[in-house]
Design a protein around this motif. Structure first.
Motif, mmCIF file in Angstrom:
data_model
loop_
_atom_site.group_PDB
_atom_site.id
_atom_site.type_symbol
_atom_site.label_atom_id
_atom_site.label_comp_id
_atom_site.label_asym_id
_atom_site.label_seq_id
_atom_site.Cartn_x
_atom_site.Cartn_y
_atom_site.Cartn_z
ATOM 1 N N UNK A 100 42.255 33.577 58.037
ATOM 2 C CA UNK A 100 41.870 34.666 57.133
ATOM 3 C C UNK A 100 40.826 35.563 57.797
ATOM 4 N N UNK A 103 42.315 37.648 60.438
ATOM 5 C CA UNK A 103 43.142 38.744 59.929
ATOM 6 C C UNK A 103 42.291 39.795 59.219
ATOM 7 N N UNK A 105 40.279 39.211 56.643
ATOM 8 C CA UNK A 105 40.058 38.853 55.248
ATOM 9 C C UNK A 105 38.950 37.800 55.140
ATOM 10 N N UNK A 107 36.754 37.552 53.140
ATOM 11 C CA UNK A 107 36.490 37.184 51.749
ATOM 12 C C UNK A 107 37.417 36.063 51.265
ATOM 13 N N UNK A 108 38.453 35.740 52.045
ATOM 14 C CA UNK A 108 39.336 34.638 51.676
ATOM 15 C C UNK A 108 39.107 33.415 52.550
ATOM 16 N N UNK A 173 44.206 50.341 52.541
ATOM 17 C CA UNK A 173 45.383 49.521 52.823
ATOM 18 C C UNK A 173 46.663 50.193 52.351
ATOM 19 N N UNK A 271 44.928 46.540 40.362
ATOM 20 C CA UNK A 271 43.836 46.149 39.475
ATOM 21 C C UNK A 271 42.564 45.955 40.280
ATOM 22 N N UNK A 274 38.836 42.968 37.351
ATOM 23 C CA UNK A 274 39.626 41.790 37.004
ATOM 24 C C UNK A 274 39.169 41.243 35.647
ATOM 25 N N UNK A 293 49.260 44.510 41.836
ATOM 26 C CA UNK A 293 48.447 43.875 42.856
ATOM 27 C C UNK A 293 46.978 43.907 42.461
ATOM 28 N N UNK A 294 46.204 43.122 43.144
ATOM 29 C CA UNK A 294 44.767 43.172 42.959
ATOM 30 C C UNK A 294 44.085 42.932 44.280
ATOM 31 N N UNK A 295 42.767 42.831 44.240
ATOM 32 C CA UNK A 295 42.064 42.585 45.489
ATOM 33 C C UNK A 295 40.726 41.942 45.196
ATOM 34 N N UNK A 296 40.015 41.651 46.231
ATOM 35 C CA UNK A 296 38.695 41.049 46.114
ATOM 36 C C UNK A 296 37.839 41.618 47.248
ATOM 37 N N UNK A 297 36.876 42.424 46.912
ATOM 38 C CA UNK A 297 35.952 43.060 47.865
ATOM 39 C C UNK A 297 36.651 43.421 49.183
ATOM 40 N N UNK B 267 47.699 32.893 49.969
ATOM 41 C CA UNK B 267 46.995 34.168 49.901
ATOM 42 C C UNK B 267 47.930 35.269 50.413
ATOM 43 N N UNK B 268 47.921 36.399 49.745
ATOM 44 C CA UNK B 268 48.710 37.576 50.124
ATOM 45 C C UNK B 268 50.215 37.383 49.944
ATOM 46 N N UNK B 288 45.263 37.684 41.472
ATOM 47 C CA UNK B 288 45.169 38.947 42.203
ATOM 48 C C UNK B 288 44.017 38.942 43.202
ATOM 49 N N UNK B 289 43.026 38.088 42.941
ATOM 50 C CA UNK B 289 41.892 38.032 43.867
ATOM 51 C C UNK B 289 42.281 37.339 45.165
ATOM 52 N N UNK B 291 44.998 38.302 46.535
ATOM 53 C CA UNK B 291 45.884 39.337 47.073
ATOM 54 C C UNK B 291 47.354 38.993 46.880
ATOM 55 N N UNK B 292 47.634 38.289 45.800
ATOM 56 C CA UNK B 292 49.032 38.010 45.486
ATOM 57 C C UNK B 292 49.619 39.207 44.745
ATOM 58 N N UNK B 293 50.832 39.579 45.133
ATOM 59 C CA UNK B 293 51.522 40.696 44.494
ATOM 60 C C UNK B 293 52.532 40.144 43.486
#
Lengths: 347, 349
Positions: A100, A103, A105, A107-108, A173, A271, A274, A293-297, B267-268, B288-289, B291-293
């Motif tokens: 992660x 790549x 990421x 935050x993951x 992105x 989104x 959240x 979709x969503x995201x985190x920072x 993830x993703x 979603x946190x 990054x899953x679609x």
């Protein structure tokens, strides 16, 4: 006697912050200690203080939009000097080596430590609570510390570190730019930055709000169009016209059907806010090949890209500053929706 | 007297099908008339009969997995001959010229006519008096863009479920370029799932079949699944946590434990919803946190249909079917409703 950091902590769900001191994690070779000058108040702070899902460890010092000066550093830190003006966002540690992190990421990262409501673990398994920026000092791994460009004031830098990053990364992105029609739902702490990023990236920006009140302000931020979601004619006018909507709404009362109706076939609902509750997505949206979709920072490189973009295109949050000792006042302003648009605490 | 087609229609939500005759649309220059020999029963038929999604226009003859022979054709139809064995899926018309048609999404054409529970439009797009009726009947008319040659290797009865269930499951796997190195989960081993497992396996992916009990374990493996996951067994669920690149759910509704399935995805990764519930789907926001679609799909375009049939021939993919005479259509519907079909019912004229 063990060294102590001093801040304002919540002791229970009622969320009144009171002075609190704690023993910080030891300063490791790659760590940085920051003397905090400013810290933004983020919706996530309020959320964490009130612990709607029962996941908060009390007492807790929140705050993850932190700016200050390097006051100490570990022996292996060579890209920061004592006195440098730096920022810390939602994360104080990532390993920098896993898939992660590699790549981008961070935050993951499975070993990540969040800035608030999380625990540091040392090699022996001794745990130190991670406490945030409503305080005098903080320690973080240097991978999660960022130089603040000289063009950006410390107070204005704060909201960029969380709200700014959270809105910038998904826009980047999704290659938002000329030719794209982008809806930004909600003109607040997140939305007022999202509008600016999207406009400066060259997209046609449609600011979406629940009334006409913020029309002028939205245009000033760079929105091309304004959609009053309470006006059926406006909603009709923009039906199936947007490539992507970035929603900052975290209300469970949101009429998702209405907003999905604004998105083109093959478009995306993204989104940013959240909600605590599951999001009831109308199944028929999926028949038009709309993605959710969503995201985190963002990751460490994202943070640097965001700050660079903010300097280059002169993107800044609108803020109000409040002395750190009046932190409870600052929180009240956020709660009442009176902040225009972010509140920053000053030491 | 106007020409009439004869079929079995639902007259109300109770969904008992009874003989019914209707006047078909006139045969246009580019249209084809098909004498129906077989028609599959799809879950969408049952939904429509009962007005599960939208209010249905009654009386309604459903059925959109239609195979038969070309009986008549318009003057401008050159790629079909009288007597050709052909199939029709969920749609009987797309304009072939709009942005959606041009990118291969005939199923999103704004002038599109569904095979049933829809109304034919004239050249200006104004609705006509001709209702579109489906394949639980003796004949049907469709625009030639929505009619497909059935390859000689595939029997008429087996071709039927490919035209909807096959296409619907093939398309998202094709879009996501599923292949070697991908870990694909298929939730639900039924009419859709038993085809999805086969496609994904033949595309070279590592397939995990996910079911609510152990009952279909052997069958899933026979269909090509590498792994079987019993979603009622917490150890199994744990074992597959964060391990799948993509999950296709062929079952699920507002009562489904979506959190459980989301947790299986890396993830993703991606969740593709194939079975479409009547109610909104409560997506746990925390997914979603990571990054899953979340995506859906709708049948496929004309080129997708041709690709799917070609792939089925090349890799010998067939649905498992049970045949029922057309006149016993109510029996067939009951088998599907009771979940007793293994896995698709095909009506025979």
């Amino acid at each position: 006697m063990a060294e102590k950091f001093h801040g304002y902590a919540a002791f229970n769900k009622e969320g009144i912050l009171k002075p609190y001191s704690y023993t910080p994690k030891p300063l490791d070779d790659e760590d940085i200690e920051v003397e905090i000058t400013h810290c933004g108040i983020c919706g996530t702070d309020l959320h964490t203080i009130r612990s709607p899902r029962g996941l908060t460890t009390y007492p807790i010092i929140v705050g993850h939009e932190i700016v200050g000066k390097v006051s100490k550093k570990g022996s292996k830190v060579n890209n920061f000097n004592i006195g440098d003006r730096v920022g810390i966002g939602y994360q104080v540690y990532s390993c920098g080596k896993c898939d992660e992190c590699t790549a981008g990421y961070n935050q993951l990262c499975p070993k990540r430590v969040f800035t608030i409501n999380d625990k540091w673990k040392d090699a022996e398994g001794v745990q130190y609570q991670a406490h945030g920026g409503y305080a005098d000092k903080i320690r973080a791994h240097s991978n999660s510390v960022f130089h603040i460009p000289k063009e950006i004031s410390s107070a204005e830098a704060c909201p960029l570190l969380c709200a700014g990053l959270t809105t910038f990364v998904p826009l980047k992105r999704h290659k938002v730019g000329p030719g794209k029609k982008v809806g930004i739902l909600g003109i607040g702490g997140l939305g007022h930055l999202a509008i600016q990023w999207a406009a400066k990236m060259g997209a046609e920006v449609i600011a979406i709000s629940q009334s006409d009140k913020k029309r002028d302000e939205a245009n000033k931020f760079g929105a091309t169009n304004f959609l009053n979601a309470s006006d059926p004619n406006d909603v009709e006018k923009f039906t199936r016209s947007l490539d992507i909507i970035f929603s900052t709404s975290n209300g469970s009362n949101t009429d998702w059907n209405k907003y999905i109706g604004l998105i083109k076939n093959h478009g995306t609902l993204f989104l940013l806010g959240v909600p605590d509750v599951p999001i009831p997505i109308p199944a028929f949206a999926f028949l038009r090949f709309i993605k959710v979709e969503g995201s985190l920072t963002g990751g460490s490189q994202d943070m640097r890209d965001m700050l660079e973009f903010a300097v280059k295109h002169n993107v800044r949050p609108l803020i109000q500053t409040t002395p750190m000792k009046d932190v409870n006042e600052g929180i009240k302003m956020m709660h009442n929706g009176k902040a225009k648009y972010r509140v920053v605490l000053e030491n | 007297m106007a020409e009439e087609f004869h079929g079995y229609a639902a007259f109300d939500k109770e969904g008992i099908l009874k003989p019914y005759s209707y006047t078909p649309k006139p045969l246009g220059d580019e249209d084809i008339e098909v004498e129906i020999s077989h028609c599959g029963i799809c879950g969408s038929d049952l939904h429509t009969i009962r007005s599960g999604w939208f209010p249905t226009i009654y009386p309604a003859i459903v059925g959109h997995e239609i195979v038969g022979k070309v009986l008549k054709k318009g003057s401008k139809v050159t790629d079909f001959n009288i007597g050709d064995r052909v199939g029709i899926g969920c749609q009987v018309y797309s304009c072939g010229k709009c942005d959606e048609c041009n990118v291969g999404y005939n199923q999103l054409c704004s002038k599109m006519v569904f095979t049933y529970n829809d109304v034919w439009k004239d050249a200006e797009g104004v609705p006509t008096q001709y209702q579109a009726h489906g394949g639980y009947a003796d004949k049907i008319r469709a625009h030639s863009d929505s009619v497909f040659h059935i390859p000689k290797e595939i029997s008429s009865a087996e071709a039927c479920p490919l035209l909807c269930a096959g296409l619907t499951t093939f398309l998202p796997l094709k879009h996501h370029k599923v292949g070697p190195g991908n870990k694909v989960g298929i939730v639900g081993i039924g009419g859709l799932g038993h085809l999805a497992i086969q496609w994904a396996a033949k595309m070279g992916a590592e397939v995990t079949a996910i079911s609510q009990s152990d009952k279909k374990r052997d069958e899933a493996i026979k269909l090509g699944a590498t792994h079987f996951m019993n979603a009622s067994d917490p150890n199994d669920v744990k074992k597959f946590t964060h391990s799948l690149d993509i999950i296709l759910t062929t079952s699920g509704d507002s009562n489904t434990d979506w959190t459980k399935y989301m947790n299986l995805i890396k993830n993703r990764g991606t969740l593709v919803l194939i079975g479409l519930p009547d109610a909104p789907i409560p997506i746990p926001a925390f997914a979603f946190m990571r990054f899953i679609k979340v995506e859906g799909t709708l049948t496929g375009g004309s080129q997708d249909m041709k690709d799917m049939l070609e792939f089925a021939v090349k890799h010998n993919i067939r649905p498992l079917i049970q045949k029922v005479p057309m006149k016993d259509v109510n029996e067939g519907v009951k088998m599907v409703l009771n979940g007793k079909a293994r896995y698709r019912i095909v009506l025979e004229n």
